[in-house]
Design a protein around this motif. Structure first.
Motif, PDB file in Angstrom:
ATOM      1  N   LYS A   1     -13.418  37.975 -48.778  1.00 16.54           N
ATOM      2  CA  LYS A   1     -13.386  39.433 -48.601  1.00 16.54           C
ATOM      3  C   LYS A   1     -13.864  40.124 -49.873  1.00 16.54           C
ATOM      4  CE  LYS A   1     -12.392  43.226 -46.347  1.00 16.54           C
ATOM      5  NZ  LYS A   1     -13.073  43.597 -45.083  1.00 16.54           N
ATOM      6  N   LEU A   2     -13.509  39.555 -51.026  1.00 15.29           N
ATOM      7  CA  LEU A   2     -13.924  40.117 -52.300  1.00 15.29           C
ATOM      8  C   LEU A   2     -15.444  40.083 -52.451  1.00 15.29           C
ATOM      9  CD1 LEU A   2     -12.183  41.217 -54.669  1.00 15.29           C
ATOM     10  CD2 LEU A   2     -12.462  38.979 -55.760  1.00 15.29           C
ATOM     11  N   ALA A   3     -16.068  39.064 -51.869  1.00 15.59           N
ATOM     12  CA  ALA A   3     -17.523  38.897 -51.982  1.00 15.59           C
ATOM     13  C   ALA A   3     -18.304  39.699 -50.956  1.00 15.59           C
ATOM     14  CB  ALA A   3     -17.871  37.418 -51.836  1.00 15.59           C
ATOM     15  N   GLU A   4     -17.607  40.358 -50.040  1.00 15.54           N
ATOM     16  CA  GLU A   4     -18.258  41.010 -48.905  1.00 15.54           C
ATOM     17  C   GLU A   4     -19.371  41.984 -49.308  1.00 15.54           C
ATOM     18  OE1 GLU A   4     -16.524  42.342 -44.596  1.00 15.54           O
ATOM     19  OE2 GLU A   4     -15.554  43.173 -46.371  1.00 15.54           O
ATOM     20  N   PRO A   5     -19.249  42.761 -50.388  1.00 13.89           N
ATOM     21  CA  PRO A   5     -20.346  43.680 -50.748  1.00 13.89           C
ATOM     22  C   PRO A   5     -21.667  42.972 -51.060  1.00 13.89           C
ATOM     23  CG  PRO A   5     -18.316  44.313 -51.860  1.00 13.89           C
ATOM     24  CD  PRO A   5     -18.066  42.982 -51.241  1.00 13.89           C
ATOM     25  N   TYR A   6     -21.616  41.664 -51.330  1.00 12.72           N
ATOM     26  CA  TYR A   6     -22.828  40.925 -51.686  1.00 12.72           C
ATOM     27  C   TYR A   6     -23.457  40.209 -50.489  1.00 12.72           C
ATOM     28  CZ  TYR A   6     -21.105  41.586 -56.440  1.00 12.72           C
ATOM     29  OH  TYR A   6     -20.648  42.134 -57.617  1.00 12.72           O
ATOM     30  N   TYR A   7     -22.839  40.304 -49.318  1.00 10.86           N
ATOM     31  CA  TYR A   7     -23.361  39.584 -48.159  1.00 10.86           C
ATOM     32  C   TYR A   7     -24.691  40.193 -47.708  1.00 10.86           C
ATOM     33  CZ  TYR A   7     -18.730  37.424 -47.697  1.00 10.86           C
ATOM     34  OH  TYR A   7     -17.572  36.730 -47.911  1.00 10.86           O
ATOM     35  N   SER A   8     -25.623  39.332 -47.371  1.00 13.60           N
ATOM     36  CA  SER A   8     -26.940  39.781 -46.910  1.00 13.60           C
ATOM     37  C   SER A   8     -26.986  39.954 -45.402  1.00 13.60           C
ATOM     38  CB  SER A   8     -27.996  38.754 -47.324  1.00 13.60           C
ATOM     39  OG  SER A   8     -27.788  37.516 -46.646  1.00 13.60           O
ATOM     40  N   GLY A   9     -25.975  39.461 -44.693  1.00  9.31           N
ATOM     41  CA  GLY A   9     -25.979  39.459 -43.236  1.00  9.31           C
ATOM     42  C   GLY A   9     -26.293  38.096 -42.667  1.00  9.31           C
ATOM     43  N   ASP A  10     -26.804  37.190 -43.488  1.00 12.13           N
ATOM     44  CA  ASP A  10     -27.073  35.823 -43.057  1.00 12.13           C
ATOM     45  C   ASP A  10     -25.765  35.036 -42.972  1.00 12.13           C
ATOM     46  OD1 ASP A  10     -29.817  36.233 -42.988  1.00 12.13           O
ATOM     47  OD2 ASP A  10     -30.065  35.694 -45.103  1.00 12.13           O
ATOM     48  N   PRO A  11     -25.752  33.934 -42.209  1.00 11.68           N
ATOM     49  CA  PRO A  11     -24.558  33.083 -42.192  1.00 11.68           C
ATOM     50  C   PRO A  11     -24.211  32.584 -43.592  1.00 11.68           C
ATOM     51  CG  PRO A  11     -26.050  32.480 -40.411  1.00 11.68           C
ATOM     52  CD  PRO A  11     -26.796  33.453 -41.280  1.00 11.68           C
TER      53      PRO A  11
ATOM     54  N   TYR B   1     -21.601  36.195 -59.525  1.00  4.82           N
ATOM     55  CA  TYR B   1     -20.206  35.789 -59.688  1.00  4.82           C
ATOM     56  C   TYR B   1     -19.256  36.812 -59.083  1.00  4.82           C
ATOM     57  CZ  TYR B   1     -22.363  32.534 -62.901  1.00  4.82           C
ATOM     58  OH  TYR B   1     -23.168  31.558 -63.440  1.00  4.82           O
ATOM     59  N   ILE B   2     -18.268  36.299 -58.383  1.00  3.64           N
ATOM     60  CA  ILE B   2     -17.209  37.131 -57.804  1.00  3.64           C
ATOM     61  C   ILE B   2     -15.942  36.810 -58.587  1.00  3.64           C
ATOM     62  CG2 ILE B   2     -16.055  37.832 -55.701  1.00  3.64           C
ATOM     63  CD1 ILE B   2     -19.166  38.056 -55.669  1.00  3.64           C
TER      64      ILE B   2
END
Length: 326
Positions: A90-100, A76-77
């Motif tokens: 942008k708020l969720a960016e730390p959770y991105y895996s690099g996938d689309p 959850y963000i």
């Protein structure tokens, strides 16, 4: 791929239905709308879900928890202040895996083929793929203008075309002159690095900032035209109409998989108890654990929620919904 479901809005257009419930938790045929979105992700092979929440967030978090009961992983963000349509990305960016990222607005009912959308994004090697729908009256929407490539060979097709421009809501005369009927349908696939240069904790709009910026930067922005069902459920009238479309088959779905069609477009949940003398007129839906007595009359266009009692006799045997009096 990762999914991002934007589910933090207050749903003011759906008031008073949303006074006690966040908009994406309103039921569609007895199940919260968000469960339908989560199921669609899982069926398309997308099981890593980031869910943006704000308004009455605890209801969503308590219902889905970590997602394991639904066959997915959910994180959850929490958006403490409104950040517009793209600020949560942008708020969720730390959770991105690099996938689309496949991004959903949590108020769109559609039979969009997610696997086809994903294939199109990969084949066109797009930085951003926006799903588009056609509408009869484009004056209520911002329009998306496409380029018809002279050579259809290679990555382009009748369904996937490069986007030329985004246009504000036109008048009827302007719409006729433009000859454009494609609108933003609220589902996107985006490369995560697109948000790298935007500041955090500030409002950010897809429509007014992110998408125009992509065109100005000569990014590869593709429109994926979906000719199937599409409806914005943001008003009470549309919220009801979407459910009736599901019952009549205009919106193909599996939400009635735990119900029986007892007569054309009249669906009854397996756990409901309906007296043989009760009258049901389709389209209608009778929710789980509901009791309908012999004098019950369900008119066409009625959605009866779970655990309802209609014409329940005050007899010793009628203790709870779903229990027939004897």
């Amino acid at each position: 791929m990762q999914a991002v479901i934007i589910a933090g809005g207050k749903g003011t257009r759906l008031a008073p239905l949303t006074h006690r419930s966040p908009k994406p938790m309103l039921p569609l045929l007895d199940r919260p709308f968000l469960t339908w979105m989560v199921d669609r992700c899982r069926e398309a092979g997308v099981t890593d879900i980031l869910m943006n929440v704000q308004y009455q967030a605890a209801q969503i978090q308590d219902y889905f928890r970590d997602g394991s009961d639904f066959g997915v992983q959910i994180r959850y963000i929490l958006e403490t202040t409104p950040l517009d349509t793209a600020g949560s990305m942008k708020l969720a960016e730390p959770y991105y895996s690099g996938d689309p990222l496949i991004v959903f607005n949590a108020d769109i009912l559609t039979d969009l083929d997610l696997k086809a959308l994903i294939r199109s994004h990969l084949e066109t090697q797009a930085d951003a793929t926006l799903t588009l729908a056609r509408v009869e009256d484009p004056t209520a929407f911002g329009l998306v203008e496409l380029i018809d490539p002279p050579d259809r060979a290679g990555t382009w097709s009748a369904q996937a075309k490069p986007i030329k421009a985004f246009r504000e809501k036109p008048t009827a005369e302007e719409a006729a002159q433009l000859g454009i009927d494609t609108i933003n349908a609220g589902t996107y696939i985006l490369q995560p690095e697109l948000f790298r240069d935007y500041p955090a904790d500030r409002p950010l709009s897809f429509e007014r900032k992110v998408f125009p910026d992509l065109l100005a930067q000569n990014k590869r922005v593709t429109g994926f035209i979906w000719e199937g069902y599409w409806m914005d459920l943001g008003t009470p009238a549309k919220y009801i109409q979407g459910q009736l479309d599901m019952l009549t088959g205009q919106m193909p779905c599996a939400l009635v998989k735990e119900a029986i069609e007892v007569k054309p477009s009249a669906w009854v949940a397996n756990s409901a108890q309906v007296d043989d003398r009760a009258q049901l007129e389709g389209p209608c839906f009778i929710g789980a654990g509901t009791f309908l007595g012999p004098k019950a009359h369900i008119a066409a266009g009625t959605i009866v929620g779970a655990q309802s009692l209609i014409d329940c006799p005050l007899a010793p045997g009628c203790y709870a919904p779903g229990t027939l009096a004897v």
